[in-house]
Design an enzyme around this catalytic site. Sequence first.
Site, PDB file in Angstrom:
ATOM      1  N   ASP A 238       0.785  -1.258  -0.674  1.00 50.66           N
ATOM      2  CA  ASP A 238       0.443  -0.008   0.064  1.00 50.66           C
ATOM      3  C   ASP A 238       1.017   1.093   0.390  1.00 50.66           C
ATOM      4  OD1 ASP A 238      -2.826   1.076   0.963  1.00 50.66           O
ATOM      5  OD2 ASP A 238      -1.102   1.764   2.083  1.00 50.66           O
TER       6      ASP A 238
ATOM      7  N   LYS B  37       1.574   4.544  -3.023  1.00 49.55           N
ATOM      8  CA  LYS B  37       1.711   5.146  -2.366  1.00 49.55           C
ATOM      9  C   LYS B  37       2.336   6.619  -2.983  1.00 49.55           C
ATOM     10  CE  LYS B  37      -1.983   4.770   0.837  1.00 49.55           C
ATOM     11  NZ  LYS B  37      -1.855   4.359   3.169  1.00 49.55           N
TER      12      LYS B  37
ATOM     13  N   GLY C 277      -9.097   5.713   7.838  1.00 48.40           N
ATOM     14  CA  GLY C 277     -10.732   6.500   8.373  1.00 48.40           C
ATOM     15  C   GLY C 277     -11.213   6.857   7.741  1.00 48.40           C
TER      16      GLY C 277
HETATM   17  N1  HSE Z   1      -4.939   1.208   4.792  1.00 50.77           N
HETATM   18  C1  HSE Z   1      -4.855   1.792   4.162  1.00 50.77           C
HETATM   19  C2  HSE Z   1      -3.447   2.856   5.979  1.00 50.77           C
HETATM   20  C3  HSE Z   1      -5.913   3.083   4.105  1.00 50.77           C
HETATM   21  O1  HSE Z   1      -3.738   1.406   6.508  1.00 50.77           O
HETATM   22  O2  HSE Z   1      -3.032   3.641   5.808  1.00 50.77           O
HETATM   23  C4  HSE Z   1      -6.049   4.030   3.695  1.00 50.77           C
HETATM   24  O3  HSE Z   1      -4.760   4.313   2.205  1.00 50.77           O
END
Ligand code: HSE
Length: 440
Positions: free
Chosen positions: A202, A206, A303
């Site tokens: 993740d 990003k 959230g």
């Molecule tokens: N799963 C992601 C996090 C949510 O924990 O940051 C936001 O992208």
Amino acid sequence: MTKSIGIGLVGCGVVGTGLLQVLQENATAIEGRLGVPLEVRRIAVRDPAAVRSPLVPQDKLTADPMELVRDPDIQVIVEVMGGVERAYEVVHAAILAGKHVVTANKALLAERGAEIWNLAEQHGVDVYYEAAVAGGIPVIRVLREALASERVLAIRGIVNGTSNYILSRMSAESMSFADALAEAQAAGYAEADPTLDVGGGDACHKIAILATLAFGQRVPADQIPTEGIDRVATIDIAFAQRLGFVIKPLAVARVVGDSLDLRVHPALVPVEATLATVHGALNAVAIEGALLGPILMSGPGAGAGPTATSVAGDLLDVARNIECCAHARVPSRGFRQVALRDAKLRDIGEHRGRFYLRLTVADRPGVLGAITSALGDNDVSIEQMFQDGGGQRSKRDETGPVSVVLLTHRATERNVRAALASIETHDAVVAPSQLIRIEE
Ligand code: HSE
């Protein structure tokens, strides 16, 4: 009758329901700022019969996202369903139908972004994605608009709330990894597949998005060196504390000569550093500009409320463009398509910094000597070193195993890994070694 801007919402989980709340509770302010109301006309969900929040209007539900794409009264599709392939089909169809798109889907943008941007340009529509990175922190707008005149040198961020939450809980409460992850899932921070969070995927998606915005380069997310927090043991958190560090889940994007240093990994951060004070599910992004100097933004990175606020902000931007009959006034990726070039990624072996190493070895004569020789042979100098047997050991187990913890002086990663490979051939080594980079 006041005309409104029609929205089709695809996905109505944590973020989708949060968006309905933002649009309902802030309807007056939104209309005041926009001049016209925003109206969610249809909502596509996997199972329209499922029990949902009272915020969700049952009469607008459908199981078919393409109904929204075909609806002439819908001008903007909001994609918050997650996943890549199905989301791509919906976004692709929406763009072909001339609809603008707002998405919170970083995996989609990191993996299929190139096709989406090309298509959006051909069809004259906007694709906005503020919620895809750092939840409620408006980092994409800052890079794309506020810093449009600046040369960004580096970005360092904590951009996965779940990972930060887990490490914070393990550190402050001595909680187990599994319990901390369960809490993060219950709070709605984690992805549907939490291995994306704890494995670093993740954050990798990003930082790829941020690097494109900051440097005007197309970044292949699958080539970014990525390590998750799932490789951090509780013992590493304790040793790091003892040495004056906190372990944080970092994503880094830096210009180094004509290459980009991109990496995602847990890192030891000095306890007095600002990023060390960002706890729980909070995110933080530090940006260093050539003339601007350093800035830091922090806030909730996951959230319902924070993420939905970012989605709603994008909706207002798109709606303003619609009202002005404009699009792409600000390019979605900050740079015009023609200005973008393919990034050259620096080999992680070239990384130069200090390292935390933990070796698990039998406690017998000559072992420390072998370790220090291997490091010396590879031009790695030791800054600190200690041995920890985990408390009193009996006479019977006095040969170990024990942890040998080292901090190196600045060295190249290639040399440190070569030394570790050599150390691991020693028969006193009884478990795989740990290596965590130190970020100053
Ligand atoms: N799963 C992601 C996090 C949510 O924990 O940051 C936001 O992208």
